[in-house]
Design a protein around this motif. Structure first.
Motif, PDB file in Angstrom:
ATOM      1  N   THR A   1      30.551  81.178  43.094  1.00 39.61           N
ATOM      2  CA  THR A   1      29.854  80.049  43.702  1.00 39.61           C
ATOM      3  C   THR A   1      29.224  79.178  42.619  1.00 39.61           C
TER       4      THR A   1
ATOM      5  N   ALA B   1      30.342  75.396  41.937  1.00 37.08           N
ATOM      6  CA  ALA B   1      29.339  74.343  42.124  1.00 37.08           C
ATOM      7  C   ALA B   1      29.134  73.552  40.839  1.00 37.08           C
TER       8      ALA B   1
ATOM      9  N   TYR C   1      23.073  79.233  48.932  1.00 37.69           N
ATOM     10  CA  TYR C   1      22.648  77.834  48.750  1.00 37.69           C
ATOM     11  C   TYR C   1      21.718  77.675  47.546  1.00 37.69           C
TER      12      TYR C   1
ATOM     13  N   VAL D   1      23.834  77.045  44.589  1.00 40.75           N
ATOM     14  CA  VAL D   1      24.357  75.679  44.571  1.00 40.75           C
ATOM     15  C   VAL D   1      23.285  74.721  44.054  1.00 40.75           C
ATOM     16  N   PHE D   2      22.044  74.918  44.526  1.00 42.66           N
ATOM     17  CA  PHE D   2      20.952  74.067  44.046  1.00 42.66           C
ATOM     18  C   PHE D   2      20.782  74.220  42.534  1.00 42.66           C
TER      19      PHE D   2
ATOM     20  N   TRP E   1      12.550  79.022  45.080  1.00 42.20           N
ATOM     21  CA  TRP E   1      12.890  80.068  46.064  1.00 42.20           C
ATOM     22  C   TRP E   1      12.582  81.440  45.441  1.00 42.20           C
TER      23      TRP E   1
END
Lengths: 446, 340
Positions: free
Chosen positions: B51, B55, B95, B98-99, B134
């Motif tokens: 991922t 990305a 996610y 990805v960020f 996060w």
């Protein structure tokens, strides 16, 4: 650590590819039918042309007279008739007049026994005049007229006389072969120059990849009882660059913008020593030189003794032509030599090699952004910061580039060679130097 | 053949390494450690890494499209993606990755001018950005479970220590004791081989060292940075590391600190990033010592268990200053000094 001396800062270790020719005896190149002789084969003023179209010239006749204090005579390498005088481009991009001579008539020296002369009775002035008359220039590549170099200015003396036998450029082996095959002659040439300079010390600097030459010269020196030291040096490019060689041998640094004489050193190339010998002992001008013809695209790489004015094409044909399509043809070594676009380019006094390289050897690529990896900095033998200077030039900040030491750059190519981004650093520095010279000329003109 | 000859300024030939070959070599050297991560943390680790790569390279391609610049083949975006993946816990929500990747490529790299112009390591920037955005997702660690599908969460050794120090009994003399007392005992061998919870690519010290040594041999990583970073950190830990366990000078547990957390990944693959490290040897030594010192400070006195990423970013900020302070010595300087 190596047991041999070297210069401490920077330097690189490119693959040297010397094994292709270092064991091959120098062969005579085939005689050219037309010789193209540029009237500027040295640093300084071009020679004045002494012949016209239709003139008949003899072998070794002066056809170009020294055109100033820093200049040199040029002799016809062949007997024949002057076909024309035309402009040609030298590998370095300069447009110069060249005399085209068609071979005709008899050779004066070819095929005859040498008539040896004794120079010991000559005065220093006579020796110096002879060197000037015979058109000797430095054969390491810079082609500085030798008689000018050997005339010490008043109040200066030569402490160390250094013979540059480093030959740090990859592929080239002409100096190596000269030492192996003409050792005694080279040493006699050195003795002649010792007479002129009366140095305290004479050192021959040779890289340790030529130990056979070191041993041979050493034994000849011992046998003849000469006051010459042979010093093997660690293999590192650019050891043969004047200032770096002086640092390696004497430990002294020539200040920025100054000549080696500032630290009491005079340098001479091995090939130049041989020319001095030939001038004084054989009464022979510089009309031929040893040229290494090599590279991955050459069928049979060799060392050839070629007359000045012979075309690259003829020498490449002597080596069996191309084994595969070359991508670049280079006059000189791969680090500082010039790419030529024309195989009719003639051999000059400064042509140490002709290389035909394949794409596999040159590893060219498009430039990408600078990564600030610092390889240019760590490889620079002059202790400069190439990436910074390049950026200054790129942004037209010439004052800052000067301040950062642009003029100290010797254009050895170490930074460009190492740059993973393939940035043409040296090309940028050449451009920058030109801009600065133009600016200062403008200022002086005002 | 005449019109086919190439005419360029000297030098006429080149060293075999190029930007692209360097980027791909670094990526290749990182591979074994990632394979180990996938082996002990399962296929989820592979998904996380892929991922991050997709990305990153995707963002690079998109930005390249806008700028009409094809830069995805130089390997730098791939490497950034790979490093981001390696810096993620295996259980992190996708996610977040990805960020991290988009932030790394867009903000840390392209807003400053793309490859070569960024002032901090993009992968680290991305990681730190999502770490503070996060935090819970970024600290959900998984216990190693080679070959089994059962995912059990548990703290990293450095994390256990940070929390365990608050309630530590007097009999504890070092981090290994503390881990045993906390009920999460490890051996030095576990740490060295990577049989511990942690980010996917950071756990196997052994494989990272092997990859790093290869980079050192190929002169892609600079020994100055590696040696001064490791040297200063080891020295500080050895001399002062014992204090927090009530011990005296020269009693720190060097091996534990060396092989836990992201130190090896940081030292060999991120502190040595060419773009964000100094130019000269002296500058690199100073930078490395700074990294070692900051890592020590953050690990021993910081509020989060890890310190490597922040330490390197902190030193990245100083690189322009270091470059200005530590210029190479110009040839001829010796004589000028003599004359004075």
């Amino acid at each position: 650590m190596s047991r041999f001396k070297t210069f401490p800062k920077g330097g690189i270790h490119p693959t040297d590819y010397k094994e292709a020719t270092c064991n091959k005896e120098v062969q005579n190149a085939s005689l050219t039918s037309t010789a193209i002789i540029p009237l500027s084969q040295h640093i300084g003023a071009p020679s004045e042309c002494l012949v016209q179209k239709g003139d008949l010239v003899e072998e070794e006749q002066i056809i170009g007279k020294s055109g100033g204090f820093v200049s040199a005579n040029i002799h016809s390498p062949v007997p024949g008739e002057v076909l024309e005088i035309k402009k040609i481009f030298l590998p370095n991009g300069m447009a110069v007049d060249a005399v085209v001579i068609e071979v005709k008539g008899e050779f004066k020296r070819l095929g005859k026994d040498a008539d040896l002369r004794d120079w010991s009775g000559m005065s220093n002035e006579e020796i110096s005049a002879k060197i000037a008359e015979m058109g000797i220039v430095g054969q390491g590549g810079a082609t500085f007229p030798t008689h000018v170099k050997l005339s010490l200015p008043k109040g200066k003396s030569c402490e160390t006389f250094i013979i540059n036998a480093v030959e740090c450029e990859p592929y080239l082996t002409s100096d190596h072969r000269i030492m192996l095959e003409k050792g005694s002659e080279v040493l006699e040439g050195i003795q002649i120059m010792q007479r002129l300079l009366s140095p305290l010390k004479t050192v021959i600097g040779i890289e340790a990849n030529k130990m056979d030459a070191v041993e041979l010269l050493q034994s000849l020196i011992t046998e003849k009882g000469l006051d010459i030291e042979v010093m093997p040096l660690e293999v590192k490019y650019p050891q043969g660059a004047e200032k770096n060689l002086i640092k390696a041998i004497t430990g002294r640094e020539v200040p920025s913008g100054k000549l080696p004489l500032e630290v009491g050193v005079i340098n001479a190339n091995v090939g130049t020593c041989l020319s001095v010998y030939e001038a004084l002992v054989l009464d022979k001008p510089v009309i031929e030189r040893v040229v290494t013809v090599s590279g991955g695209a050459i069928k049979n790489p060799s060392n050839l003794k070629a007359r000045i004015g012979t075309s690259f094409r003829s020498l490449i044909d002597d080596c069996g032509g191309f084994s595969e399509e070359p991508v670049k043809i280079i006059a000189g070594g791969p680090m500082m030599g010039f790419a030529v676009y024309d195989l009719d380019t003639p051999v000059t006094k400064g042509t140490s090699g002709i290389l035909a390289l394949t794409s596999k050897e040159i590893k060219a690529a498009k430039p990408t952004p600078c990564l600030s990896c610092g390889r240019c900095v760590s490889s620079c033998p002059m202790g400069l910061n190439p990436t910074k200077i390049f950026k200054y030039i790129d942004f037209n900040m010439t004052e800052e580039a000067l301040e950062a030491g642009l003029m100290d750059c010797v254009e050895c190519g170490s930074c460009s060679y190492m740059c993973p981004a393939h940035i043409p650093l040296v090309q940028g520095f050449r451009g920058g130097k030109k801009i600065i010279r133009k600016k200062s000329m403008k200022k002086a003109g005002q | 053949m005449k019109d086919k000859l190439l005419v360029t300024s000297s030098p006429q030939f080149h060293h075999p390494q190029s930007t692209a070959s360097i980027m791909w070599t670094v990526s290749l050297c990182l591979l074994p450690a990632g394979v180990w991560g996938i082996y002990i943390f399962g296929m989820r680790a592979l998904l996380v890494t892929l991922t991050a790569i997709v990305a990153s390279v995707g963002t690079e391609a998109l930005l390249g499209l806008i700028n009409k610049d094809k830069t995805i083949f130089d390997g730098s975006a791939f490497l950034t993606g790979l490093l981001i993946g390696y810096n993620m816990p295996p259980a992190v929500p996708l996610y977040v990755i990805v960020f991290a990747s988009v932030f790394a490529i867009t903000v840390a790299k392209w807003t400053f001018g793309g490859l070569g112009a960024n002032w901090m390591n993009p992968a680290l920037a991305g990681r730190v950005f999502v770490f503070f955005s996060w935090t819970s997702g970024m600290t959900r660690w998984t216990l190693p479970h080679p070959g089994s599908a059962d995912v059990i969460t548990g703290p990293t050794p450095l994390g256990s220590i940070k929390s365990g120090l608050m309630t530590m009994a007097d009999t504890i003399t070092g981090p290994m004791d503390l881990l045993a007392a906390e009920g999460v005992p490890v051996s030095y061998m576990d740490l060295f081989l990577g049989r511990i919870p942690g980010s996917i690519g950071e756990v196997s010290a052994l494989l990272l060292i092997l990859g790093g040594l290869f980079l050192l041999i190929r002169k892609i990583a600079n020994w100055e940075i590696v040696a001064s970073y490791l040297g200063s950190f080891v020295l500080l830990v050895w001399v002062f590391g014992g204090f927090r366990y009530g011990q005296g000078l020269f009693s720190g547990d060097v091996l534990f600190q060396l092989f836990s957390g992201g130190l090896m990944l940081g030292v060999f693959f991120m502190a040595t990033d060419m773009v964000t490290s100094p130019l000269t040897s002296k500058g690199m030594l100073v930078y490395g010592v700074g990294c070692g010192f900051m890592t020590y400070l953050l690990r021993f006195f910081g509020s989060v268990p890890e310190g490597v990423s922040l330490a390197i970013i902190f030193m990245n900020i100083f690189v322009p200053l270091i470059n200005r302070a530590f210029q190479p010595d110009k040839f001829g300087k010796l004589i000028e000094e003599e004359a004075k």
